[in-house]
Scaffold this motif. Structure first.
Motif, PDB file in Angstrom:
ATOM      1  N   PHE A   1       5.097  11.073  -9.969  1.00  0.00           N
ATOM      2  CA  PHE A   1       6.450  10.507  -9.956  1.00  0.00           C
ATOM      3  C   PHE A   1       7.126  10.810  -8.631  1.00  0.00           C
ATOM      4  CE2 PHE A   1      11.022  10.445 -10.655  1.00  0.00           C
ATOM      5  CZ  PHE A   1      11.198   9.274 -11.391  1.00  0.00           C
ATOM      6  N   ARG A   2       7.674   9.767  -8.022  1.00  0.00           N
ATOM      7  CA  ARG A   2       8.477   9.939  -6.805  1.00  0.00           C
ATOM      8  C   ARG A   2       9.883   9.394  -7.056  1.00  0.00           C
ATOM      9  NH1 ARG A   2       4.128   8.158  -2.050  1.00  0.00           N
ATOM     10  NH2 ARG A   2       2.804  10.017  -2.227  1.00  0.00           N
TER      11      ARG A   2
ATOM     12  N   PHE B   1       5.515   0.522  -9.670  1.00  0.00           N
ATOM     13  CA  PHE B   1       4.287   1.292  -9.904  1.00  0.00           C
ATOM     14  C   PHE B   1       3.222   0.967  -8.867  1.00  0.00           C
ATOM     15  CE2 PHE B   1       6.183   1.044 -14.158  1.00  0.00           C
ATOM     16  CZ  PHE B   1       6.130   2.378 -14.528  1.00  0.00           C
ATOM     17  N   PHE B   2       2.430   1.958  -8.554  1.00  0.00           N
ATOM     18  CA  PHE B   2       1.234   1.782  -7.728  1.00  0.00           C
ATOM     19  C   PHE B   2       0.045   2.287  -8.531  1.00  0.00           C
ATOM     20  CE2 PHE B   2       4.716   1.740  -4.852  1.00  0.00           C
ATOM     21  CZ  PHE B   2       4.345   0.947  -3.776  1.00  0.00           C
ATOM     22  N   MET B   3      -0.987   1.466  -8.606  1.00  0.00           N
ATOM     23  CA  MET B   3      -2.210   1.894  -9.288  1.00  0.00           C
ATOM     24  C   MET B   3      -3.274   2.107  -8.228  1.00  0.00           C
ATOM     25  SD  MET B   3      -2.413  -0.540 -12.632  1.00  0.00           S
ATOM     26  CE  MET B   3      -1.053  -0.615 -13.802  1.00  0.00           C
ATOM     27  N   ASN B   4      -3.773   3.300  -8.160  1.00  0.00           N
ATOM     28  CA  ASN B   4      -4.742   3.667  -7.121  1.00  0.00           C
ATOM     29  C   ASN B   4      -4.303   3.156  -5.741  1.00  0.00           C
ATOM     30  OD1 ASN B   4      -6.300   5.189  -8.781  1.00  0.00           O
ATOM     31  ND2 ASN B   4      -7.799   3.578  -9.209  1.00  0.00           N
ATOM     32  N   GLY B   5      -3.033   3.368  -5.450  1.00  0.00           N
ATOM     33  CA  GLY B   5      -2.522   3.101  -4.108  1.00  0.00           C
ATOM     34  C   GLY B   5      -2.011   1.694  -3.869  1.00  0.00           C
ATOM     35  N   GLU B   6      -2.231   0.783  -4.825  1.00  0.00           N
ATOM     36  CA  GLU B   6      -1.777  -0.596  -4.628  1.00  0.00           C
ATOM     37  C   GLU B   6      -0.623  -0.933  -5.540  1.00  0.00           C
ATOM     38  OE1 GLU B   6      -4.365  -3.926  -4.439  1.00  0.00           O
ATOM     39  OE2 GLU B   6      -5.928  -2.710  -3.485  1.00  0.00           O
ATOM     40  N   ARG B   7       0.364  -1.621  -4.967  1.00  0.00           N
ATOM     41  CA  ARG B   7       1.523  -1.962  -5.785  1.00  0.00           C
ATOM     42  C   ARG B   7       1.118  -2.869  -6.940  1.00  0.00           C
ATOM     43  NH1 ARG B   7       6.360  -4.784  -2.884  1.00  0.00           N
ATOM     44  NH2 ARG B   7       5.300  -6.680  -3.546  1.00  0.00           N
TER      45      ARG B   7
ATOM     46  N   ARG C   1      15.272  12.287  -0.502  1.00  0.00           N
ATOM     47  CA  ARG C   1      15.398  11.287   0.557  1.00  0.00           C
ATOM     48  C   ARG C   1      14.015  10.874   1.088  1.00  0.00           C
ATOM     49  NH1 ARG C   1      18.823   7.516   1.593  1.00  0.00           N
ATOM     50  NH2 ARG C   1      18.324   6.647   3.595  1.00  0.00           N
ATOM     51  N   ASP C   2      13.138  11.851   1.257  1.00  0.00           N
ATOM     52  CA  ASP C   2      11.777  11.559   1.747  1.00  0.00           C
ATOM     53  C   ASP C   2      11.026  10.674   0.754  1.00  0.00           C
ATOM     54  OD1 ASP C   2      12.229  12.998   4.019  1.00  0.00           O
ATOM     55  OD2 ASP C   2      11.025  14.736   3.442  1.00  0.00           O
ATOM     56  N   ASP C   3      11.185  10.986  -0.527  1.00  0.00           N
ATOM     57  CA  ASP C   3      10.561  10.144  -1.553  1.00  0.00           C
ATOM     58  C   ASP C   3      11.082   8.713  -1.438  1.00  0.00           C
ATOM     59  OD1 ASP C   3       9.065  12.166  -2.677  1.00  0.00           O
ATOM     60  OD2 ASP C   3      10.148  12.226  -4.593  1.00  0.00           O
ATOM     61  N   PHE C   4      12.394   8.599  -1.309  1.00  0.00           N
ATOM     62  CA  PHE C   4      13.025   7.277  -1.237  1.00  0.00           C
ATOM     63  C   PHE C   4      12.485   6.492  -0.039  1.00  0.00           C
ATOM     64  CE2 PHE C   4      16.261   4.249   0.023  1.00  0.00           C
ATOM     65  CZ  PHE C   4      16.632   3.672  -1.180  1.00  0.00           C
ATOM     66  N   ARG C   5      12.449   7.168   1.116  1.00  0.00           N
ATOM     67  CA  ARG C   5      11.953   6.508   2.330  1.00  0.00           C
ATOM     68  C   ARG C   5      10.504   6.065   2.172  1.00  0.00           C
ATOM     69  NH1 ARG C   5      14.384   8.104   7.824  1.00  0.00           N
ATOM     70  NH2 ARG C   5      16.503   8.566   7.230  1.00  0.00           N
ATOM     71  N   SER C   6       9.706   6.920   1.564  1.00  0.00           N
ATOM     72  CA  SER C   6       8.293   6.559   1.400  1.00  0.00           C
ATOM     73  C   SER C   6       8.193   5.329   0.500  1.00  0.00           C
ATOM     74  CB  SER C   6       7.485   7.729   0.840  1.00  0.00           C
ATOM     75  OG  SER C   6       7.626   7.835  -0.569  1.00  0.00           O
ATOM     76  N   GLY C   7       9.093   5.236  -0.473  1.00  0.00           N
ATOM     77  CA  GLY C   7       9.099   4.070  -1.344  1.00  0.00           C
ATOM     78  C   GLY C   7       9.429   2.802  -0.576  1.00  0.00           C
TER      79      GLY C   7
ATOM     80  N   GLN D   1       0.846  -1.204   0.000  1.00  0.00           N
ATOM     81  CA  GLN D   1       0.000   0.000   0.000  1.00  0.00           C
ATOM     82  C   GLN D   1       0.872   1.240   0.000  1.00  0.00           C
ATOM     83  OE1 GLN D   1      -3.425   0.344   0.049  1.00  0.00           O
ATOM     84  NE2 GLN D   1      -3.641  -1.866  -0.272  1.00  0.00           N
ATOM     85  N   LEU D   2       0.521   2.171  -0.859  1.00  0.00           N
ATOM     86  CA  LEU D   2       1.298   3.395  -0.984  1.00  0.00           C
ATOM     87  C   LEU D   2       1.223   4.218   0.309  1.00  0.00           C
ATOM     88  CD1 LEU D   2       2.875   5.084  -3.094  1.00  0.00           C
ATOM     89  CD2 LEU D   2       0.731   6.295  -3.512  1.00  0.00           C
ATOM     90  N   THR D   3       2.416   4.508   0.858  1.00  0.00           N
ATOM     91  CA  THR D   3       2.500   5.251   2.111  1.00  0.00           C
ATOM     92  C   THR D   3       3.560   6.338   1.990  1.00  0.00           C
ATOM     93  OG1 THR D   3       2.243   3.087   3.163  1.00  0.00           O
ATOM     94  CG2 THR D   3       2.690   4.955   4.618  1.00  0.00           C
TER      95      THR D   3
END
Lengths: 183, 184
Positions: free
Chosen positions: B59-60, B151-157, B134-140, B5-7
């Motif tokens: 894009f992150r 890729f995440f589609m509508n929040g799901e990997r 760095r924040d983008d990387f951590r969130s990934g 889940q995208l966080t």
């Protein structure tokens, strides 16, 4: 991880609460590492099928990038596969890796077997992750489908919860000691 | 595990192309020096053309800097362009020139896009956007990114293949349809 990946996860690898079997393996052609030398800090064991296969490359490269975050928890990370020391050396150099790769080479896969992470027939280890606490107890383990890179989020969550409960864990062991002392 | 889940979820802090209310949001975690991301870039472009306003692209940054020595600098360049309101132009430029990501190349791209080159150069020299990258990387990492691109589609990997353009775009259409049905 999707739900179905989770369901397919083989259950035979050692689970949480089990003391991690000790082992001594080569990290380089002339250096060995004994797991129990790392007591006192969390340890991440990453069993993976083979050097050079594209998916593990990804997985190992990812952990290499995330090392600073693992180190924030004081954790050590060890990669383990059945590849020989020279193979590991070449792979580590090629991928610019900054953590040790252990060679579970002779007897082949012996350590993977101890952890229930050996694939008979194929002669390689599973893609299995173990997070050990400072006392060498497995606190989290996960076996990914062989073709799926499990990422690092599970490891980080395990380290996070380990850090969060370090105080209660001490209290528990204190209680256990006290219980043993009872007549 | 995060169960893919995208966080954190997409927010106003993200670089987004396409309408906020598009039925499908595609988030890419990518690395400007990663050859697979370069290939995926073309497929994402095609998806944008085909889905039009049905698709919002986010894009992150996920620079694998140990493998790709220019990845972090390139991510900083995209962020420096974003600070001047030109993220996507630089993003395209970087993916179209993956083999030329030295500092002087980045500066040349900034100039060709008509950016304030002095400001851009200062941002790169001061590594102004380090935290953002760095924040983008951590969130990934938290979201279960396991390589690039993810890729995440509508929040799901999305664990399927992106290399099959037809299947990838069909999956996006399906996600759009599902979202439209849910909201109907």
């Amino acid at each position: 991880m999707t739900e179905s990946d989770f369901v397919r996860t083989p259950a035979k690898i050692l689970g949480a609460g089990t003391p991690a079997p000790d082992f001594t393996l080569n990290t380089t052609p002339d250096q060995v590492l004994r797991l129990s030398e790392l007591r006192g800090r969390p340890v991440i064991l990453v069993f993976y099928p083979a050097d050079w296969s594209p998916v593990c490359g990804d997985q190992v490269a990812l952990y290499n990038e995330i090392l600073p975050e693992f180190r924030e928890y004081g954790a050590e990370i060890l990669g383990i596969s059945v590849d020989g020391v020279w193979c590991h050396a070449a792979f580590a150099q090629n991928r610019n890796l900054h953590f040790p790769l252990l060679s579970d080479f002779e007897p082949k896969g012996a350590v993977a077997r101890l952890y229930g992470a050996y694939r008979e027939g194929e002669g390689i280890s599973e893609r299995a992750l173990f997070v050990l606490d400072a006392d060498g107890i497995i606190r989290w383990s996960f076996c990914s489908p062989i073709g799926v890179n499990p990422g690092a989020d599970g490891i980080l969550k395990a380290l996070e919860s380990l850090a969060g409960r370090s105080a209660p864990a001490k209290a528990e062991s204190f209680r256990a000691d006290a219980a043993e002392m009872r007549p | 595990m995060s169960d893919g889940q995208l966080t954190p979820p997409v927010s106003g802090l993200d670089h987004a192309a396409g309408p906020d209310n598009a039925p499908v949001t595609l988030v890419e975690y990518g690395d400007y020096e990663c050859p697979y991301c370069g290939m995926a870039h073309l497929i994402v472009k095609e998806a944008q053309r085909e889905l039009g306003s049905e698709l919002r692209l986010v894009f992150r940054n996920f620079p694998l800097a140990e493998s790709h020595p220019h990845a972090r600098g390139a991510a900083q360049a995209a962020e420096a362009a974003a600070a001047q309101g030109r993220f996507w132009e630089m993003h395209d430029m970087l993916f179209e020139h993956q083999d030329a990501l030295e500092a002087e190349d980045l500066l040349a791209y900034a100039k060709s896009l008509g950016l304030d080159a002095q400001q851009f150069a200062r941002d790169l020299a001061d590594a102004t956007h380090t935290k953002r990258v760095r924040d983008d990387f951590r969130s990934g990492v938290r979201s279960g990114v396991n390589g690039t691109p993810t890729f995440f589609m509508n929040g799901e990997r999305y664990d399927g293949s992106w290399a099959n353009q037809v299947a990838f775009i069909n999956r996006l259409r399906e996600a759009a349809r599902q979202a439209a049905e849910t909201s109907a």
